[in-house]
Design a protein around this motif. Structure first.
Motif, PDB file in Angstrom:
ATOM      1  N   UNK A 321      13.988 -18.350  10.892  1.00  0.00           N
ATOM      2  CA  UNK A 321      13.457 -18.783  12.110  1.00  0.00           C
ATOM      3  C   UNK A 321      11.891 -18.234  12.323  1.00  0.00           C
ATOM      4  N   UNK A 322      11.791 -17.010  11.873  1.00  0.00           N
ATOM      5  CA  UNK A 322      10.273 -16.380  11.579  1.00  0.00           C
ATOM      6  C   UNK A 322       9.331 -17.125  10.755  1.00  0.00           C
ATOM      7  N   UNK A 323      10.028 -17.590   9.696  1.00  0.00           N
ATOM      8  CA  UNK A 323       9.122 -18.431   8.566  1.00  0.00           C
ATOM      9  C   UNK A 323       8.862 -19.841   9.183  1.00  0.00           C
ATOM     10  N   UNK A 324       9.842 -20.423  10.026  1.00  0.00           N
ATOM     11  CA  UNK A 324       9.521 -21.699  10.625  1.00  0.00           C
ATOM     12  C   UNK A 324       8.402 -21.480  11.755  1.00  0.00           C
ATOM     13  N   UNK A 325       8.519 -20.521  12.467  1.00  0.00           N
ATOM     14  CA  UNK A 325       7.496 -20.320  13.580  1.00  0.00           C
ATOM     15  C   UNK A 325       6.146 -20.114  12.850  1.00  0.00           C
ATOM     16  N   UNK A 326       6.004 -19.434  11.767  1.00  0.00           N
ATOM     17  CA  UNK A 326       4.760 -19.159  11.321  1.00  0.00           C
ATOM     18  C   UNK A 326       4.441 -20.327  10.599  1.00  0.00           C
ATOM     19  N   UNK A 327       5.156 -21.273   9.959  1.00  0.00           N
ATOM     20  CA  UNK A 327       4.837 -22.741   9.554  1.00  0.00           C
ATOM     21  C   UNK A 327       4.304 -23.495  10.460  1.00  0.00           C
ATOM     22  N   UNK A 330       0.668 -22.097  11.674  1.00  0.00           N
ATOM     23  CA  UNK A 330      -0.157 -22.615  10.877  1.00  0.00           C
ATOM     24  C   UNK A 330      -0.492 -23.946  10.935  1.00  0.00           C
ATOM     25  N   UNK A 331       0.615 -25.029  11.147  1.00  0.00           N
ATOM     26  CA  UNK A 331       0.119 -26.168  11.241  1.00  0.00           C
ATOM     27  C   UNK A 331      -0.643 -26.505  12.407  1.00  0.00           C
ATOM     28  N   UNK A 332      -0.475 -25.913  13.699  1.00  0.00           N
ATOM     29  CA  UNK A 332      -1.360 -25.726  14.845  1.00  0.00           C
ATOM     30  C   UNK A 332      -2.746 -25.515  14.523  1.00  0.00           C
ATOM     31  N   UNK A 333      -3.034 -24.498  13.877  1.00  0.00           N
ATOM     32  CA  UNK A 333      -4.205 -23.987  13.515  1.00  0.00           C
ATOM     33  C   UNK A 333      -5.176 -24.724  12.607  1.00  0.00           C
ATOM     34  N   UNK A 334      -4.316 -25.539  11.649  1.00  0.00           N
ATOM     35  CA  UNK A 334      -4.831 -26.297  10.837  1.00  0.00           C
ATOM     36  C   UNK A 334      -5.404 -27.862  11.726  1.00  0.00           C
ATOM     37  N   UNK A 413       0.788 -33.929   7.336  1.00  0.00           N
ATOM     38  CA  UNK A 413       1.992 -34.616   6.661  1.00  0.00           C
ATOM     39  C   UNK A 413       3.051 -33.862   6.122  1.00  0.00           C
ATOM     40  N   UNK A 414       2.646 -33.124   4.794  1.00  0.00           N
ATOM     41  CA  UNK A 414       3.568 -32.194   4.167  1.00  0.00           C
ATOM     42  C   UNK A 414       4.229 -31.245   5.008  1.00  0.00           C
ATOM     43  N   UNK A 415       3.625 -30.622   5.822  1.00  0.00           N
ATOM     44  CA  UNK A 415       4.179 -29.598   6.950  1.00  0.00           C
ATOM     45  C   UNK A 415       5.110 -30.133   7.803  1.00  0.00           C
ATOM     46  N   UNK A 416       4.601 -31.419   8.305  1.00  0.00           N
ATOM     47  CA  UNK A 416       5.343 -31.994   9.399  1.00  0.00           C
ATOM     48  C   UNK A 416       6.691 -32.652   8.824  1.00  0.00           C
ATOM     49  N   UNK A 417       6.576 -33.087   7.481  1.00  0.00           N
ATOM     50  CA  UNK A 417       7.452 -33.658   6.907  1.00  0.00           C
ATOM     51  C   UNK A 417       8.883 -32.896   6.466  1.00  0.00           C
ATOM     52  N   UNK A 418       8.255 -31.591   5.893  1.00  0.00           N
ATOM     53  CA  UNK A 418       9.223 -30.505   5.630  1.00  0.00           C
ATOM     54  C   UNK A 418       9.762 -29.792   6.894  1.00  0.00           C
ATOM     55  N   UNK A 419       9.188 -29.456   7.974  1.00  0.00           N
ATOM     56  CA  UNK A 419       9.507 -29.173   8.980  1.00  0.00           C
ATOM     57  C   UNK A 419      10.712 -30.003   9.714  1.00  0.00           C
ATOM     58  N   UNK A 420      10.202 -31.449   9.775  1.00  0.00           N
ATOM     59  CA  UNK A 420      11.170 -32.261  10.500  1.00  0.00           C
ATOM     60  C   UNK A 420      12.365 -32.622   9.764  1.00  0.00           C
TER      61      UNK A 420
END
Length: 552
Positions: A321-327, A330-334, A413-420
């Motif tokens: 859960x923490x790892x996904x939150x950090x991801x 990170x996506x928001x910052x990018x 796209x990579x982050x969103x696709x992996x997270x999604x």
């Protein structure tokens, strides 16, 4: 040559890991089919019960034999039923006034009491038996039950003096048993190997037990042999121990043996290896079997490791859960950074458009004032240079726009696709109410490296605080029992346990939780070290605190 050896070692490890995975898959398949084996067991029992119900009440001898068959069937399957039929045989034997049959009934009652952890009751039943009425085969069983009873008492005793006493008695009765067993039989060869193991001659024990496995044993004998091999390898080669415990657990399940320790030992190993999914499956199976059979000591063993496995699963879920939150952060910052640069590019583009318009107007004016061409030529050159600079800035701005936009959309796209994808998998599993799949996906994230790093940091910090700890620790130990560390090793498992004690952590359950061992393992390590010390066991910890100095 070195490269060849490294490649060979990697291949061997890969083959071993693959074999272990196959073994665990086979065991899981057997567990899934355990109801089938149990139903077969019940069918065999029903056949004997049918014969017993059809038998005349006055036919005591035949009823005694059928009750004995039912006891043998229930002995490893359900303890209360086995005890019931042993009581039935006691009543029949007393009616017949047959001393040998009465002794046999008491022997059965003591046998089942040992299996469920009722050691005092077992010893009372054994004391009611008159040995002179026993033939050699039954007498061997009599001494064997005595040996098993005292061996179990030694394992669960928290007092070293009593543990030593019980082990000596267990050894005495095992030797008595061995004298009565027929040479060359399975039990004779097994007892020889078992006594070698208990006496410290592990190599001979391993050789003899492996020889037994080549004899085409039945499933019960296979389970017993593999279990002892697992015990031998447990402290030396955990992979081999895992293999033999898996074999023993498989054989126990196929024979509907509910009083099984192999499955508990295997779950401990898999928990240490962070295979939480399989460890959880095994410990749940062990708990169900112990509850069904009625073995109190097995329930206690399961109760010691089950909370640790559940806590490990919970920690993995929280870590994920923490790892996904950090991801997500990170996506928001990018995204914010890319938007910022996009605004800069747009502003620059508008400025360039305005500059182009100015240049076009200037050219129109220059065409209308050819007469003044000479005077404004220098101005035109300057403007041309400015245009070149502007064009260069435009190209640079376009390049920035292209690179950063491409970078953003690729990463996004990579982050969103992996997270999604991950969320989709979890949501699908939850929609399907398939909690096992959810646990499986969540358990793929391994904390082993973090745990190793934590322990390494602990070792460095501790040695920095207690630089002379190892020498001062060894000063308390006898020759031959001093701790010798491997190359690049800061602390080993024994030193780590007493390092925690030096820091004021003395409870076995807390130490076990910190280091990832079972409470029994912590007790065993502490007992082993204290037995090798120059001072009495009870005062070892106090001497350790007194004689280890902190860096000033």
């Amino acid at each position: 040559m070195k490269l060849f050896n490294i490649i060979l070692l990697i291949c061997l490890r890969f083959v071993t890991a693959n074999a272990q995975n196959n073994q665990l898959r086979d065991l899981k398949s057997v567990i899934d089919s355990s109801n089938v084996y149990d139903n077969e067991k019940r069918k065999e029992i029903l056949v004997v019960k049918k014969d017993l119900n059809q038998l005349n009440e006055s036919n005591y001898e035949q009823r005694f034999n059928l009750n004995q068959q039912l006891f043998d069937q229930y002995k490893v399957f359900k303890s209360d039923s086995a005890y019931y039929y042993s009581l039935q045989n006691k009543t029949i034997a007393e009616k017949l006034k047959d001393s040998s049959l009465i002794s046999k009934a008491y022997l059965n009652m003591s046998d089942i009491c040992v299996s469920v952890g009722m050691y005092n009751e077992a010893l009372e039943y054994l004391q009611n038996i008159d040995v002179k009425f026993l033939n050699n085969d039954v007498k061997a069983m009599y001494f064997g039950i005595y040996g098993r009873c005292y061996s179990d008492l030694a394992e669960y005793s928290n007092l070293p003096d009593y543990s030593f006493k019980y082990n000596q008695l267990a050894k005495f009765y095992r030797e008595k048993t061995l004298q009565l067993i027929e040479d060359g039989s399975f039990f004779n060869n097994f007892m020889i190997a078992f006594n070698e193991y208990k006496s410290g001659d592990r190599d001979s024990a391993i050789t003899n037990l492996n020889s037994l496995l080549e004899m085409g044993l039945g499933l019960h004998d296979q389970a017993l042999t593999h279990y002892v091999l697992g015990e031998i390898y447990y402290s030396e080669d955990i992979d081999k121990a895992e293999y033999h415990y898996s074999k023993a657990a498989t054989a126990d399940i196929k024979t509907s043996t509910k009083e099984s320790l192999a499955i508990i030992r295997l779950s401990e190993i898999l928990f240490k290896k962070n295979n939480l999914e399989m460890a959880s499956l095994l410990i749940q199976k062990a708990y169900q079997d112990a509850k069904f059979y009625g073995a109190q000591q097995r329930k206690l063993q399961v109760g010691a490791i089950l909370p640790l496995i559940q806590e490990g699963i919970t920690q993995n879920i929280e870590q994920e859960r923490k790892r996904l939150y950090l991801q997500y952060i990170g996506a928001v910052i990018i995204l914010i950074v890319v938007i910022f640069f996009t605004v800069i590019v747009v502003v620059q583009f508008k400025r360039l458009q305005k500059a182009k318009k100015i240049i076009t107007n200037a050219h129109g004016e220059l065409q209308n004032i050819n007469a003044q061409l000479t005077n404004v030529n220098a101005q035109i050159k300057e403007q041309n240079l400015e245009i070149i600079n502007v064009n260069e800035r435009l190209l640079e701005a376009n390049k920035i726009k292209e690179d950063y936009l491409g970078f953003f959309f690729t990463e996004y796209d990579n982050v969103f696709e992996k997270f999604n994808d991950f969320i989709s998998v979890i949501e699908n599993d939850i929609d399907e109410k398939n909690i096992d799949k959810v646990k499986f996906h969540l358990s793929k994230y391994n904390l082993k490296k973090e745990k190793e790093k934590l322990l390494d940091n602990f070792d460095n910090a501790f040695i920095n605080l207690f630089p002379n700890f190892i020498n001062e620790f060894n000063a308390l130990m006898k020759e031959g029992h001093k701790i010798k560390l491997k190359e690049n090793q800061i602390l080993n498992k024994e030193l780590r346990i007493f390092a925690l004690i030096r820091l004021g952590i003395s409870h076995n359950d807390v130490i076990a939780q910190i280091l990832g061992y079972s409470v029994n393992s912590i007790y065993a390590f502490k007992t082993k070290v204290r037995n090798g010390s120059l001072i009495e066991n009870d005062s070892f910890d106090q001497n350790l605190l007194k004689n280890t100095s902190i860096r000033i």
